[in-house]
Structures are given as C-alpha cells and as structure tokens.
Design a protein around this motif. Sequence first.
Motif, short mmCIF file in Angstrom:
data_model
loop_
_atom_site.label_atom_id
_atom_site.label_comp_id
_atom_site.label_asym_id
_atom_site.label_seq_id
_atom_site.Cartn_x
_atom_site.Cartn_y
_atom_site.Cartn_z
N ILE A 1 0.83 -1.20 0.00
CA ILE A 1 0.00 0.00 0.00
C ILE A 1 0.87 1.25 0.00
CG2 ILE A 1 -1.66 1.33 1.37
CD1 ILE A 1 -2.79 -1.45 2.24
N ASN A 2 1.91 1.27 0.84
CA ASN A 2 2.79 2.44 0.89
C ASN A 2 3.53 2.66 -0.42
OD1 ASN A 2 2.50 3.77 3.43
ND2 ASN A 2 3.34 1.94 4.39
N SER A 3 3.88 1.59 -1.12
CA SER A 3 4.53 1.78 -2.43
C SER A 3 3.54 2.31 -3.46
CB SER A 3 5.21 0.49 -2.91
OG SER A 3 4.27 -0.52 -3.13
N LEU A 4 2.27 1.88 -3.40
CA LEU A 4 1.24 2.44 -4.29
C LEU A 4 1.07 3.93 -4.03
CD1 LEU A 4 -1.68 -0.18 -4.23
CD2 LEU A 4 -0.18 0.39 -6.14
N ILE A 5 1.06 4.32 -2.76
CA ILE A 5 0.90 5.73 -2.40
C ILE A 5 2.09 6.54 -2.87
CG2 ILE A 5 0.74 7.31 -0.45
CD1 ILE A 5 -0.84 5.05 1.00
N ALA A 6 3.30 5.99 -2.74
CA ALA A 6 4.51 6.70 -3.17
C ALA A 6 4.55 6.88 -4.68
CB ALA A 6 5.75 5.96 -2.69
N GLU A 7 4.03 5.91 -5.43
CA GLU A 7 4.07 5.94 -6.89
C GLU A 7 2.94 6.77 -7.51
OE1 GLU A 7 3.84 1.84 -7.95
OE2 GLU A 7 5.79 1.37 -7.05
N ASN A 8 1.88 7.02 -6.75
CA ASN A 8 0.70 7.71 -7.28
C ASN A 8 0.36 8.91 -6.41
OD1 ASN A 8 -0.29 5.67 -9.40
ND2 ASN A 8 0.07 4.42 -7.59
N SER A 9 -0.50 9.73 -6.92
CA SER A 9 -0.95 10.91 -6.19
C SER A 9 -2.42 10.73 -5.84
CB SER A 9 -0.74 12.16 -7.05
OG SER A 9 -1.26 13.27 -6.41
N PHE A 10 -2.69 10.22 -4.64
CA PHE A 10 -4.07 9.98 -4.22
C PHE A 10 -4.58 11.15 -3.39
CE2 PHE A 10 -2.47 5.57 -4.71
CZ PHE A 10 -3.34 5.18 -5.72
N ASP A 11 -5.85 11.50 -3.62
CA ASP A 11 -6.50 12.54 -2.83
C ASP A 11 -7.20 11.97 -1.61
OD1 ASP A 11 -5.92 14.63 -4.74
OD2 ASP A 11 -7.41 13.68 -6.04
N LEU A 12 -7.50 10.66 -1.67
CA LEU A 12 -8.26 10.02 -0.60
C LEU A 12 -7.94 8.53 -0.59
CD1 LEU A 12 -10.70 10.35 1.46
CD2 LEU A 12 -12.14 9.64 -0.44
N ILE A 13 -7.91 7.95 0.60
CA ILE A 13 -7.75 6.50 0.75
C ILE A 13 -8.98 6.00 1.48
CG2 ILE A 13 -6.40 4.66 1.83
CD1 ILE A 13 -3.97 6.53 1.59
N GLN A 14 -9.52 4.91 0.97
CA GLN A 14 -10.70 4.31 1.58
C GLN A 14 -10.38 2.88 1.97
OE1 GLN A 14 -14.45 5.18 -0.31
NE2 GLN A 14 -15.06 3.04 -0.11
#
Length: 170
Positions: free
Chosen positions: A128-141
Amino acid sequence: MKKNILIISSYLPYPLNTGGNIGVFEMINHFRNIHNITFTFPSYSKAESENILKLKALWSNVIILPYRRSFIERIHNSLYYRIQHFFYKKTYSRFFYDVSWSSLEKNLIENATKNTDHICDRDFTNHINSLIAENSFDLIQAEFYGNISIPAFIKRSIPIIFIHHELRFI
C-alpha cells in the motif's frame, strides 16, 4: 475535477455472493464514473485470477491491483501470525485474570481483539505504501474491519475513510 481514490479491501468483491461483496462492488461501480479509482486487495489464491479478469472487463476504467504474496512471504506471514497468536493468548489471559468484566463487555473486547486479519501485515502495508509513493491519491478508503489498522501504517498524510460492511457479534 476527478479525485484520485485508493480503495483497499480485504477481499475481491466478485462474484457477488455476499453482502460485503455486493456493497463494495456497487459503491465502486457508482464512483468509477465520477472519480479515478485504484482498487487493491490481497489475493490469496490463483483461483481468483478468472474473477479478477471478469471484474477488469466490467470495470475498464478502474485500476485493479491485486496483491499476491510470494511463496516465501506466505510462509513468513503464516509463522508470524502463529507466533503473534501464541503471545496474544498468553497476554490476554493474564490481562483478564483479575479484572471483573460483565459478560457483554468481555465479549466485545474478545471479538475486537481476536479478529485482526491484516493487523501488522507488513507485506500488505508495504504494498500500500509503495502504491501511495508511486501515485498521487487525494483520498484513501479502507474497507472491512480487517483493514481498520491500515491508517497506522500509512506513511503519508492523506485523508482516510474507513467503511465497515458487515457487523459481527455474538
């Protein structure tokens, strides 16, 4: 402007054979035309591959990223949880030995502490942390009670929503 949303589930919401699956499916089905959705979940078996392909065909505008553990990760995880469960049993009995709880309070505490699907699952939280680092998310659900501990392991300050689908009780 479309928001970039990461949805973390405990399960693949397809086929539509449980209330939780239907809830997650319909929610994503509605929001996928309004927002940019990235959907991830732990995939435990290769048998899910066919259902993942069917879901990708239905949701061509959703990025579906199943997390599959390697053989070594599965063995490591299994041993880790067995050790964790052993220590939990020892400390749990010690903690409740001298405390007088009502039966309702004791049942609530037992159920809240013994059902920890992804708590401290380092492999999944690293994913999950690698997905967040690679992308620009405005919200996590985070979906389902097994993912309630996910916010404690996220290394970014992104707003997080927790959605609970199935109430569990004795």
